[in-house]
Write an enzyme that holds these catalytic residues in place. Sequence first.
Site, mmCIF file in Angstrom:
data_model
loop_
_atom_site.group_PDB
_atom_site.id
_atom_site.type_symbol
_atom_site.label_atom_id
_atom_site.label_comp_id
_atom_site.label_asym_id
_atom_site.label_seq_id
_atom_site.Cartn_x
_atom_site.Cartn_y
_atom_site.Cartn_z
ATOM 1 N N GLN A 87 51.876 34.209 -8.934
ATOM 2 C CA GLN A 87 52.928 35.189 -8.736
ATOM 3 C C GLN A 87 52.422 36.505 -8.143
ATOM 4 O O GLN A 87 53.074 37.098 -7.300
ATOM 5 C CB GLN A 87 53.618 35.490 -10.078
ATOM 6 C CG GLN A 87 54.195 34.272 -10.764
ATOM 7 C CD GLN A 87 55.584 33.925 -10.298
ATOM 8 O OE1 GLN A 87 56.508 34.688 -10.486
ATOM 9 N NE2 GLN A 87 55.727 32.771 -9.680
ATOM 10 N N ASN B 71 50.951 29.042 -16.684
ATOM 11 C CA ASN B 71 50.337 27.957 -15.914
ATOM 12 C C ASN B 71 48.836 28.135 -15.768
ATOM 13 O O ASN B 71 48.065 27.345 -16.286
ATOM 14 C CB ASN B 71 50.973 27.868 -14.522
ATOM 15 C CG ASN B 71 51.994 26.756 -14.429
ATOM 16 O OD1 ASN B 71 52.341 26.121 -15.417
ATOM 17 N ND2 ASN B 71 52.500 26.526 -13.231
ATOM 18 N N TYR C 155 48.686 23.677 -9.613
ATOM 19 C CA TYR C 155 47.587 23.826 -8.668
ATOM 20 C C TYR C 155 46.358 23.023 -9.094
ATOM 21 O O TYR C 155 45.671 22.410 -8.273
ATOM 22 C CB TYR C 155 47.255 25.317 -8.539
ATOM 23 C CG TYR C 155 46.275 25.685 -7.446
ATOM 24 C CD1 TYR C 155 45.887 24.777 -6.457
ATOM 25 C CD2 TYR C 155 45.745 26.970 -7.393
ATOM 26 C CE1 TYR C 155 44.994 25.136 -5.460
ATOM 27 C CE2 TYR C 155 44.858 27.349 -6.388
ATOM 28 C CZ TYR C 155 44.480 26.425 -5.430
ATOM 29 O OH TYR C 155 43.605 26.781 -4.446
ATOM 30 N N SER C 156 46.077 22.998 -10.390
ATOM 31 C CA SER C 156 44.917 22.258 -10.887
ATOM 32 C C SER C 156 44.981 20.785 -10.496
ATOM 33 O O SER C 156 43.971 20.184 -10.107
ATOM 34 C CB SER C 156 44.816 22.398 -12.413
ATOM 35 O OG SER C 156 43.765 21.620 -12.935
ATOM 36 N N ARG D 210 35.963 31.766 3.241
ATOM 37 C CA ARG D 210 34.527 31.577 3.025
ATOM 38 C C ARG D 210 34.302 31.197 1.578
ATOM 39 O O ARG D 210 35.076 31.559 0.689
ATOM 40 C CB ARG D 210 33.756 32.866 3.343
ATOM 41 C CG ARG D 210 33.779 33.263 4.812
ATOM 42 C CD ARG D 210 33.058 34.576 5.025
ATOM 43 N NE ARG D 210 31.672 34.526 4.531
ATOM 44 C CZ ARG D 210 30.876 35.593 4.483
ATOM 45 N NH1 ARG D 210 31.334 36.781 4.864
ATOM 46 N NH2 ARG D 210 29.636 35.470 4.051
ATOM 47 N N ASP E 205 60.010 26.305 -10.059
ATOM 48 C CA ASP E 205 59.007 26.612 -11.077
ATOM 49 C C ASP E 205 58.525 28.052 -10.999
ATOM 50 O O ASP E 205 58.210 28.665 -12.020
ATOM 51 C CB ASP E 205 57.819 25.661 -10.942
ATOM 52 C CG ASP E 205 58.145 24.258 -11.445
ATOM 53 O OD1 ASP E 205 59.110 24.117 -12.219
ATOM 54 O OD2 ASP E 205 57.445 23.309 -11.060
ATOM 55 N N ASP F 137 35.495 27.431 -3.152
ATOM 56 C CA ASP F 137 36.596 28.335 -2.816
ATOM 57 C C ASP F 137 37.091 29.135 -4.017
ATOM 58 O O ASP F 137 37.895 30.056 -3.863
ATOM 59 C CB ASP F 137 37.766 27.541 -2.233
ATOM 60 C CG ASP F 137 37.477 27.035 -0.824
ATOM 61 O OD1 ASP F 137 36.421 27.388 -0.281
ATOM 62 O OD2 ASP F 137 38.307 26.285 -0.278
#
Length: 289
Positions: free
Chosen positions: A243, A139, A186-187, A150, A64, A173
């Site tokens: 990326q 994406n 990622y979501s 942190r 991907d 984060d």
Amino acid sequence: MRRIAVVGRSPGAELGDILDRLEGWAAARAISLAGDPETLRSRPAIAALEDDDPADLFLALGGDGTLLRAARLAARRDAPVVGVNLGQLGFLTAAGEDELERSLDSILAGDHELDRRFTLEAMVLHADGTESRRFLALNDFVIHKGGVARVTRLSLSVGLANGHDEIGSFSGDGVILSTPTGSTAYSLSAGGPIVVPEVACIIVTPICPHSLGLRPLVIPAEDSVEVTPLDRTAELVLTVDGQFGVDLGAGDSIRVKRGDITVQLVRFPGQTFFSTLRRKLNWGAPPTH
């Protein structure tokens, strides 16, 4: 079809073998090949793809991440992209390595469909009111803390036709702003919803929020989302499609909206969003005993 642009992952034995097959297939059909520098090492049959060179099709050889890199190149030329999976998951790819020649022949014969996926555009707004250059993502965009692990404080608002409406602020984060295409990336790992690509929306997914009262949010694609850091000394980064990253300065905020460019992803008969979910992510799989 006269020219195919090839985008590959880091060269290796696996990529070399498939490029040999591709060169033979293209030569037999009088189709020229062009590629990016990483794909071109020791490949005299593949010409260098210059910035303004046209291409009829972009072929992504990898996973991907490779397809996302190809998509940004293809979007500027309004050319379709087909992915051949050489990685592990390859959710966005349409074919396996053993299907290379058969898939390309199907495209030549018109036996395929094009999914038009919308993109997101991000701009960095400086404290003095000026804007930086704009970025394109198929994406997602991620605003997150750089350096040590942190939490950071962020304020979110939605840009409407008649002004802005504050969503709220939180510590965590970071935050992911994704398209439906990116909803399975990622979501999803951060607890965001799976959204069918035909739905026009922007998904706002906080990353590890330090609150029990904040959940992922889906807003209309016609609206924009603005992310403002509340810790002015925080070292934040804007990451584009996983990326590359852009360091944000003190006082910078980020505005994300629907992009003007669409990406055409090739898919073949029988390939649907839900069939890919079942095959790649075990969606709806029956429990094993």
